[in-house]
Write an enzyme that holds these catalytic residues in place. Sequence first.
Site, PDB file in Angstrom:
ATOM      1  N   GLY A 189       0.823  -1.210   0.000  1.00 34.89           N
ATOM      2  CA  GLY A 189       0.000   0.000   0.000  1.00 34.89           C
ATOM      3  C   GLY A 189       0.854   1.256   0.000  1.00 34.89           C
ATOM      4  O   GLY A 189       0.351   2.355   0.173  1.00 34.89           O
ATOM      5  N   LEU A 190       2.180   1.106  -0.201  1.00 39.57           N
ATOM      6  CA  LEU A 190       3.052   2.278  -0.301  1.00 39.57           C
ATOM      7  C   LEU A 190       3.441   2.540  -1.763  1.00 39.57           C
ATOM      8  O   LEU A 190       4.364   3.289  -2.050  1.00 39.57           O
ATOM      9  CB  LEU A 190       4.318   2.107   0.554  1.00 39.57           C
ATOM     10  CG  LEU A 190       4.099   1.900   2.051  1.00 39.57           C
ATOM     11  CD1 LEU A 190       5.429   1.829   2.789  1.00 39.57           C
ATOM     12  CD2 LEU A 190       3.240   3.020   2.643  1.00 39.57           C
ATOM     13  N   SER A 191       2.721   1.893  -2.667  1.00 39.02           N
ATOM     14  CA  SER A 191       2.874   2.171  -4.098  1.00 39.02           C
ATOM     15  C   SER A 191       4.202   1.764  -4.699  1.00 39.02           C
ATOM     16  O   SER A 191       4.751   2.462  -5.553  1.00 39.02           O
ATOM     17  CB  SER A 191       2.675   3.665  -4.383  1.00 39.02           C
ATOM     18  OG  SER A 191       1.356   3.911  -4.619  1.00 39.02           O
ATOM     19  N   SER A 192       4.718   0.622  -4.280  1.00 41.34           N
ATOM     20  CA  SER A 192       5.971   0.174  -4.893  1.00 41.34           C
ATOM     21  C   SER A 192       5.774  -0.080  -6.384  1.00 41.34           C
ATOM     22  O   SER A 192       6.673   0.176  -7.189  1.00 41.34           O
ATOM     23  CB  SER A 192       6.471  -1.090  -4.203  1.00 41.34           C
ATOM     24  OG  SER A 192       5.494  -2.099  -4.273  1.00 41.34           O
ATOM     25  N   SER A 193       4.601  -0.555  -6.792  1.00 41.16           N
ATOM     26  CA  SER A 193       4.384  -0.841  -8.221  1.00 41.16           C
ATOM     27  C   SER A 193       4.376   0.453  -9.032  1.00 41.16           C
ATOM     28  O   SER A 193       4.964   0.525 -10.111  1.00 41.16           O
ATOM     29  CB  SER A 193       3.088  -1.622  -8.432  1.00 41.16           C
ATOM     30  OG  SER A 193       1.977  -0.885  -7.979  1.00 41.16           O
ATOM     31  N   GLU A 223      -0.270   0.523 -15.322  1.00 36.39           N
ATOM     32  CA  GLU A 223      -0.729  -0.173 -14.111  1.00 36.39           C
ATOM     33  C   GLU A 223      -2.075  -0.881 -14.370  1.00 36.39           C
ATOM     34  O   GLU A 223      -2.309  -1.988 -13.901  1.00 36.39           O
ATOM     35  CB  GLU A 223      -0.871   0.861 -12.999  1.00 36.39           C
ATOM     36  CG  GLU A 223      -0.998   0.291 -11.644  1.00 36.39           C
ATOM     37  CD  GLU A 223       0.307   0.346 -10.861  1.00 36.39           C
ATOM     38  OE1 GLU A 223       1.214   1.132 -11.176  1.00 36.39           O
ATOM     39  OE2 GLU A 223       0.402  -0.428  -9.920  1.00 36.39           O
ATOM     40  N   ASP A 237      -1.658   7.500  -7.478  1.00 39.31           N
ATOM     41  CA  ASP A 237      -0.270   7.175  -7.127  1.00 39.31           C
ATOM     42  C   ASP A 237       0.709   7.759  -8.131  1.00 39.31           C
ATOM     43  O   ASP A 237       1.705   8.389  -7.764  1.00 39.31           O
ATOM     44  CB  ASP A 237      -0.068   5.656  -7.086  1.00 39.31           C
ATOM     45  CG  ASP A 237      -1.034   4.984  -6.146  1.00 39.31           C
ATOM     46  OD1 ASP A 237      -1.674   5.698  -5.363  1.00 39.31           O
ATOM     47  OD2 ASP A 237      -1.160   3.755  -6.207  1.00 39.31           O
TER      48      ASP A 237
HETATM   49  P1  NG1 Z   1      -2.171   0.898  -3.475  1.00 39.99           P
HETATM   50  O1  NG1 Z   1      -2.868  -0.143  -2.669  1.00 39.99           O
HETATM   51  O2  NG1 Z   1      -1.249   1.742  -2.681  1.00 39.99           O
HETATM   52  O3  NG1 Z   1      -1.524   0.319  -4.700  1.00 39.99           O
HETATM   53  C1  NG1 Z   1      -4.460   1.525  -4.747  1.00 39.99           C
HETATM   54  C2  NG1 Z   1      -4.537   2.235  -6.093  1.00 39.99           C
HETATM   55  C3  NG1 Z   1      -4.841   3.735  -5.920  1.00 39.99           C
HETATM   56  C4  NG1 Z   1      -6.058   3.944  -5.050  1.00 39.99           C
HETATM   57  C5  NG1 Z   1      -5.894   3.134  -3.739  1.00 39.99           C
HETATM   58  C6  NG1 Z   1      -7.127   3.186  -2.866  1.00 39.99           C
HETATM   59  C7  NG1 Z   1      -2.994   1.093  -7.625  1.00 39.99           C
HETATM   60  C8  NG1 Z   1      -1.670   1.122  -8.249  1.00 39.99           C
HETATM   61  N1  NG1 Z   1      -3.272   2.100  -6.794  1.00 39.99           N
HETATM   62  O4  NG1 Z   1      -3.315   1.941  -4.039  1.00 39.99           O
HETATM   63  O5  NG1 Z   1      -5.040   4.338  -7.191  1.00 39.99           O
HETATM   64  O6  NG1 Z   1      -7.255   3.605  -5.708  1.00 39.99           O
HETATM   65  O7  NG1 Z   1      -5.625   1.761  -4.003  1.00 39.99           O
HETATM   66  O8  NG1 Z   1      -7.410   4.502  -2.493  1.00 39.99           O
HETATM   67  O9  NG1 Z   1      -3.782   0.203  -7.877  1.00 39.99           O
END
Ligand code: NG1
Length: 415
Positions: free
Chosen positions: A123-127, A159, A170
Amino acid sequence: MDPAAAAAALFRSTFAAEPAAVAVAPGRVNLIGEHTDYNGLPVLPFAIGQSTAVAVAPSEAPLLEAVSREFPVPARLPLDAGPAACAEPWHRYLAAAAAVLGPRLPGRGARIAVASDLPAASGLSSSSALTVALLLALDAAFGLGLGRAELAGLAAQAERLAGAETGGMDQQVIAFAEAGALLRIDFLPPAMRAVPVPAGWAFVVASSGQPAPKGGGARDAYNERVVATRIAAALLADMLGAEIEGTPLLGHVAAIDAAPVLVDELPARSSARKAAATAGVPLERLVTLAAGTFDPDAQLPVRGYARHVLAEAERVDLACAAVEAGDLAALGELMAASHASLRDDYRCSTPALDALVKAMTKAGAAGARLTGAGFGGFAIAVCERGREQAVIDAAVAAAGGPAFEVAPSAGARLA
Ligand code: NG1
């Protein structure tokens, strides 16, 4: 070694050559505004100091040859491989980046080395950090001349091809963040505003001990919510007599005064097929995703999901005002309300995340909540500076860590 130096060193030792470009892209934490971006509603994230670096040089063969310090299996992918053909989750992001660049890559491939100090699947957006850094490095190495906004848009599209129908928060914050500030992002219409953080506040992030891999089960849970909120938007628009062109989003109806009241009249559960017939919208507008088609007959809990999204969008407005007023207690309450809504209405928390949020709040955080999509991953807490160590210790005791302070940092750059 920091990621930029490590990626460059890995490039040299693997390919016996100098990289043509090294790009660094930070991870991000979302302070509030969860599961609103793909509904066209605002978010309030910031970029963090931890990052992913990508070193790149063009090669003659039409291949992506890539190694990573963190992921053991190297990649050797034809430029047109496409993400679906990749068994290794991290290879999907490489193939997806090549797919969105398409004819912009002049038939030549690239050698790539990656290093990161961002925890993956958290959930820190490594992808997104990987995707943005890769596109930025390819842009520099091939002289593609991509603008920042274009780059963020291509990264979001990559993505989506890799599987999660992301809203774009992100990639945008990673591309545009400023040090010391949150970035409020609006989507309908598009806008961005830096919101400086008061000096006496500290942010802590902590793992729940459970990964939330977007390459796996979390992707399906995420896409279910994308489709369910489209269903809710179509039904609400129908009840309100509002016309929506294209994909229905809750952001299309959120500003209509009656919308929050009518949410309670939505069916508790509905399928896309049933909603399309009721609202008179083409079924494909509800179920089409970049990476495939969602099951039109799945029964989804649309009412609770819509209630969360509309309330969360209001909390983003209130949170911006609280940060600007330096009102830590007000921000903390909004974060607690956000977590409760994600747990009860959006059903994306876990017992481990709930326990973590509780422990950090008890240890002196003004507020805490899950951050990112949920289903595992990390939580974020905000506290007065001086209390951060107590919050970190409580998080480690509750969930085993890692837990650490994060500071609002600048966006992606060339090293
Ligand atoms: P995370 O779980 O950090 O990848 C994802 C989505 C965001 C947003 C959040 C929920 C991806 C790459 N990112 O974040 O755009 O929708 O969930 O608020 O899927």
